[in-house]
Enzyme design. Structure first.
Site, PDB file in Angstrom:
ATOM      1  CD  GLN A  52      76.006  36.516  70.169  1.00 31.11           C
ATOM      2  OE1 GLN A  52      75.614  35.534  70.764  1.00 31.11           O
ATOM      3  NE2 GLN A  52      77.114  36.492  69.438  1.00 31.11           N
ATOM      4  CG  PHE A  96      78.691  33.061  76.302  1.00 32.22           C
ATOM      5  CD1 PHE A  96      79.914  33.655  76.587  1.00 32.22           C
ATOM      6  CD2 PHE A  96      77.690  33.121  77.258  1.00 32.22           C
ATOM      7  CE1 PHE A  96      80.135  34.280  77.803  1.00 32.22           C
ATOM      8  CE2 PHE A  96      77.897  33.756  78.481  1.00 32.22           C
ATOM      9  CZ  PHE A  96      79.118  34.338  78.758  1.00 32.22           C
ATOM     10  CD  GLU A 119      76.785  34.172  64.713  1.00 33.37           C
ATOM     11  OE1 GLU A 119      77.625  33.721  65.496  1.00 33.37           O
ATOM     12  OE2 GLU A 119      76.961  34.174  63.483  1.00 33.37           O
ATOM     13  NE  ARG A 178      85.253  30.632  62.918  1.00 32.73           N
ATOM     14  CZ  ARG A 178      86.231  31.517  62.670  1.00 32.73           C
ATOM     15  NH1 ARG A 178      87.488  31.221  62.962  1.00 32.73           N
ATOM     16  NH2 ARG A 178      85.954  32.691  62.150  1.00 32.73           N
ATOM     17  CD  GLU A 230      84.581  33.106  68.283  1.00 31.64           C
ATOM     18  OE1 GLU A 230      85.068  33.790  67.370  1.00 31.64           O
ATOM     19  OE2 GLU A 230      83.737  32.230  68.097  1.00 31.64           O
TER      20      GLU A 230
HETATM   21  N1  LUZ Z   1      79.752  33.422  63.167  1.00 35.01           N
HETATM   22  C1  LUZ Z   1      79.646  33.398  61.834  1.00 35.01           C
HETATM   23  C2  LUZ Z   1      80.880  33.130  63.799  1.00 35.01           C
HETATM   24  O1  LUZ Z   1      78.575  33.639  61.304  1.00 35.01           O
HETATM   25  N2  LUZ Z   1      80.745  33.116  61.101  1.00 35.01           N
HETATM   26  C3  LUZ Z   1      81.925  32.832  61.652  1.00 35.01           C
HETATM   27  O2  LUZ Z   1      82.890  32.575  60.944  1.00 35.01           O
HETATM   28  C4  LUZ Z   1      82.005  32.817  63.053  1.00 35.01           C
HETATM   29  N3  LUZ Z   1      83.145  32.497  63.667  1.00 35.01           N
HETATM   30  C5  LUZ Z   1      83.190  32.483  64.979  1.00 35.01           C
HETATM   31  C6  LUZ Z   1      82.058  32.783  65.709  1.00 35.01           C
HETATM   32  N4  LUZ Z   1      80.927  33.117  65.122  1.00 35.01           N
HETATM   33 MO1  MOS Z   2      79.950  33.685  67.963  1.00 30.32          MO
HETATM   34  S1  MOS Z   2      80.261  31.769  68.413  1.00 30.32           S
HETATM   35  O1  MOS Z   2      78.441  34.262  68.119  1.00 30.32           O
HETATM   36  O2  MOS Z   2      81.239  34.599  67.836  1.00 30.32           O
END
Ligand code: LUZ
Ligand code: MOS
Length: 774
Positions: free
Chosen positions: A215, A246, A250, A328, A730
């Site tokens: 991602q 998902f 990331e 978060r 999300e």
């Molecule tokens: N990823 C991130 C995320 O790096 N920062 C965020 O605020 C976030 N929020 C939701 C999903 N991925």
């Molecule tokens: Mo995210 S939890 O990679 O939006």
């Protein structure tokens, strides 16, 4: 620079033109998906001589490495080389937020599954066989598997964070009711269908090209450069699409790409590294389990006056994204409610589990589960329906969130009351009550679940994107952005934007692979923000090209550019077609040496956050909605079926109704899975027990609700969202939290002795125990 006014004007106009497109558009990836023609990392054409790699990982959760003997593995025919931390030319370090994570273990191992070495061989089969020949001796160190233990031992990732609003302590003294309790929500396995993997190729001059299932292509590029001790421009990362992410890709797609690149760097040969499912389940982190305590105070008329929590996040053995996820959790700790006095605190607890990571919702769901638990507890103790408490405290226009942002264009009450009316919830509640009166072996439960989710990366500097748009001389268009297609349909949305602005058929537009040489320094596709950020940049680039093309047309047709519009693949003058077609216009622009390429940069306006004060305006906007869930429990077996989930959702003005509905449905089911059946288990030694699909149950077609209805709420939309079409990735996951409380209500209907426990997932075993609790 970004010009808000121009965008707003365009948005409104597009809203009109794109009506037919937004209703009829299908996810364009579906054509190659159903034919089996979509390309993933494992489908990349590999060059002759490519090596295959397998990771050798720790068989203990915590210990000192006393001795490793690679000799038998190295002697196996077909094994090319085994790489360890000693082969890292740059830094053996992959931590993104905190530099606390080695690529390969050095003297110590910190989790079961921690990479120690990379075995590179002629085939994956040989590499796997070699892995079994490695002998390792580890001296055990104490293993921590739970957040509570970590807290007791003072084992943390970083300093705690805390948000506060009002005077919580004083407010508790003024409450008519005060309740306290504990909750637990378990982790969750991402279970993307395409496992983690990468393919690295040597290019000339020591440059490396990596095809990665990530991602975050820039994270892969930057980390590879750091580990190899190379400049970033020597590393090119390319992504066609992912078979699901998902959040699991990331941050955690990075190590595998870096390892493949490290081997390529040394061997000057291509290297393919794709985890098999077992390796992936064992070596990668998951959604964070949370152990939390809450205290909630209410007035006689059910207003929540005070709320206090301590969240213990089980971060695993390294930071990964845990600090951002913890943040978060605090942002969403009060979900859709206005609470005037709040104190929330989160501790990222360092344990000996694989580093837990981003997962759809990113800590938000964990925070929301706690306040819903607190409300359920309060309702049960006071003897009212939780629905009454929820409804009495819904967020309203101009309410303040605990982090200082003022709520605007709030749809919390709108979605709640729309759900009540559209789905006739009074009748639904009556049906459930009647059913429960007339049945002893089966009981039904009903719950409401409102959601409020903030859109933007909470880390303000990450909210930017770029788009590179080429119009080719035959009038076809190629678009590059930072958006990674992972099944969410973002490429289709990008095409729609360009098709609308240029007014040309979608077939004339191609979305290119996501590549760091075309669009650089990108944020990951995450935070539900991919379509907003990359879509706004695409819109800006296309608009700039149109302005330029209008000048060309005004010269060719000898009319004022103000009278020109592009429509139906033609130039229109005062809304009437001229003889100049789109392709003629492009040819003319070429002859006039007008640039047919544009690069635009979008940075979300208005947002800011001050971490020293824990106050600001971090979100571009919020997404709202309300779900009503009903379940039937078989009180002999503890098994259950969800009768229906009825949702009123705030899409804003959806630009792709089919794609957005797919996101709501998928997220809902994933949320229900997290809350009811997906049970991650480690033993006390830190070994993953739920290490296969035979021991880790995800929702299937038999366990989804028998009926899912999703109705868009009527709203004017929000200009910060792309074409007023709000982020949808999300937020709907959190509708699944309603499943937990619907089940609890069914159990209570059977067993009045049931003492509410907040320990997710609510598996059939737990339901059964609740049904027969004395
Ligand atoms: N990823 C991130 C995320 O790096 N920062 C965020 O605020 C976030 N929020 C939701 C999903 N991925
Ligand atoms: Mo995210 S939890 O990679 O939006």
């Amino acid at each position: 620079m970004h010009n808000n006014k121009t965008n707003t004007v365009r948005d409104t106009k597009l809203d009109a033109v794109s009506k037919s497109l937004k209703q009829s558009i299908k996810n364009l990836d579906s054509y190659t998906h159903v034919r089996g023609e979509s390309l993933y990392v494992d489908d990349v054409n590999i060059r002759q001589g490519t090596f295959h790699a397998v990771v050798f990982d720790s068989p203990k959760a915590h210990g000192k490495i006393k001795h490793i003997d690679y000799s038998k593995a190295e002697a196996l025919e077909g094994v090319e080389r085994i790489f360890t931390y000693k082969d890292v030319p740059g830094e053996n370090e992959i931590g993104g937020i905190i530099a606390d994570e080695p690529l390969f273990a050095e003297d110590e191992v910190h989790f079961w599954g921690m990479p120690i070495a990379l075995i590179v061989a002629e085939s994956e089969f040989i590499a796997r066989k070699a892995r079994g020949l490695i002998e390792i001796e580890i001296e055990d160190l104490p293993v921590i598997t739970t957040a509570k233990e970590a807290k007791a031992k003072g084992s943390f990732i970083n300093a705690p964070r805390s948000f506060s609003l009002g005077d919580t302590e004083k407010a508790f003294t003024e409450c008519d009711y005060v309740f306290e309790g504990e909750t637990f929500s378990n982790g969750q396995e991402h279970l993307y269908i395409e496992a983690q993997g990468a393919y690295a190729e040597p290019m000339e001059n020591g440059n490396i090209k990596i095809t990665s299932s990530t991602q975050g292509p820039t994270a892969v590029q930057a980390t590879t450069a750091r580990v190899l001790g190379l400049a970033m421009h020597k590393i090119e990362v390319d992504v066609t699409r992912l078979g699901g992410g998902f959040g699991g890709k990331e941050d955690q797609a990075t190590p595998w790409a870096v390892m493949a690149a490290l081997a390529t760097h040394h061997l000057n040969q291509s290297v393919k590294l794709i985890l098999n499912r077992h390796d992936d389940l064992r070596m990668t982190g998951k959604r964070h389990p949370y152990e939390s305590t809450y205290k909630i105070g209410l007035s006689k008329d059910l207003k929540i006056l005070a709320y206090q929590t301590e969240f213990l996040q089980n971060s695993g053995a390294a930071a990964d994204l845990s600090p951002a996820i913890a943040e978060r959790t605090l942002f969403h700790a009060t979900n859709s409610y206005y609470v005037p006095n709040v104190t929330t605190k989160v501790l990222s607890c360092k344990t000996n589990l694989p580093p837990n990571t981003a997962f759809r919702g990113f800590g938000g769901p964990q925070g929301m589960f706690v306040i819903e638990s607190a409300i359920a507890k309060a309702a049960s103790e006071i003897g009212v329906s939780a629905i009454k408490i929820q409804e009495a405290n819904l967020l309203d226009e101009n309410d303040t969130f605990s982090y200082g942002q003022i709520a605007k264009k709030v749809e919390a009450k709108n979605t709640w009351h729309s759900a009540k009316n559209i789905f006739n919830s009074d009748a639904l509640e009556q049906e459930v009550a009647d059913f429960n009166k007339n049945n002893t072996a089966f009981k039904k439960g009903l719950s409401f679940m409102p959601i409020t989710f903030g859109i933007s990366f909470t880390n303000t500097p990450m909210n930017h994107a770029r788009a590179l748009v080429h119009i080719y001389l035959d009038g076809s268009v190629g678009i590059s952005t930072a958006a990674v297609e992972m099944g969410q349909g973002v490429n289709t949305k990008m095409m729609q934007i360009a098709a609308d602005v240029f007014s040309i058929p979608i077939e004339k537009i191609k979305i290119e692979t996501t590549n760091t040489t075309r669009v650089a320094n990108t944020s990951p596709s995450a935070a539900s923000s991919t379509a907003d950020l990359n879509g706004k940049a695409t819109l800006m680039a296309c608009n700039a090209l149109v302005e330029r093309l209008k000048l060309v047309a005004s010269e060719d047709l000898n009319v004022s550019e103000k009278d020109i519009t592009l429509k139906n693949e033609s130039v229109f003058i005062n809304d009437k077609p001229s003889e100049l077609s789109w392709t003629d216009l492009i040819s003319s622009a070429m002859l006039k040496r007008v640039a047919l390429t544009e690069n635009a940069h979008y940075a979300t306006p208005e947002i800011h956050f001050d971490k020293t004060k824990e106050k600001g305006h971090p979100f571009a906007y919020h997404v709202y909605g309300t779900a009503i869930t009903t379940v039937t429990v078989d009180c002999t077996r503890g098994t259950y079926e969800f009768d229906s989930v009825k949702i009123v959702h705030d899409y804003g003005k959806s630009m792709s109704e089919g794609i957005d509905l797919g996101q709501v449905e998928g997220a809902l089911i994933q949320g229900i899975g997290w809350m009811t059946m997906e049970e991650i288990a480690y033993n006390d030694d830190g070994k993953l027990l739920s290490n296969a699909l035979s021991t880790y149950k995800v929702p299937d077609i038999f366990s989804v609700p028998k009926r899912v209805e999703v109705i868009p709420v009527e709203t004017e939309g929000n200009d910060m969202a792309i074409l007023k079409s709000k982020a949808v990735g999300e937020p709907p996951l959190m509708y699944g939290i309603g499943a937990y409380f619907a089940l609890q209500n069914a159990i209570k209907a059977f067993n009045s002795n049931y003492d509410l426990e907040f320990h997710a997932p609510m598996t059939p075993e737990k339901v059964l125990m609740g049904l027969y609790e004395k």
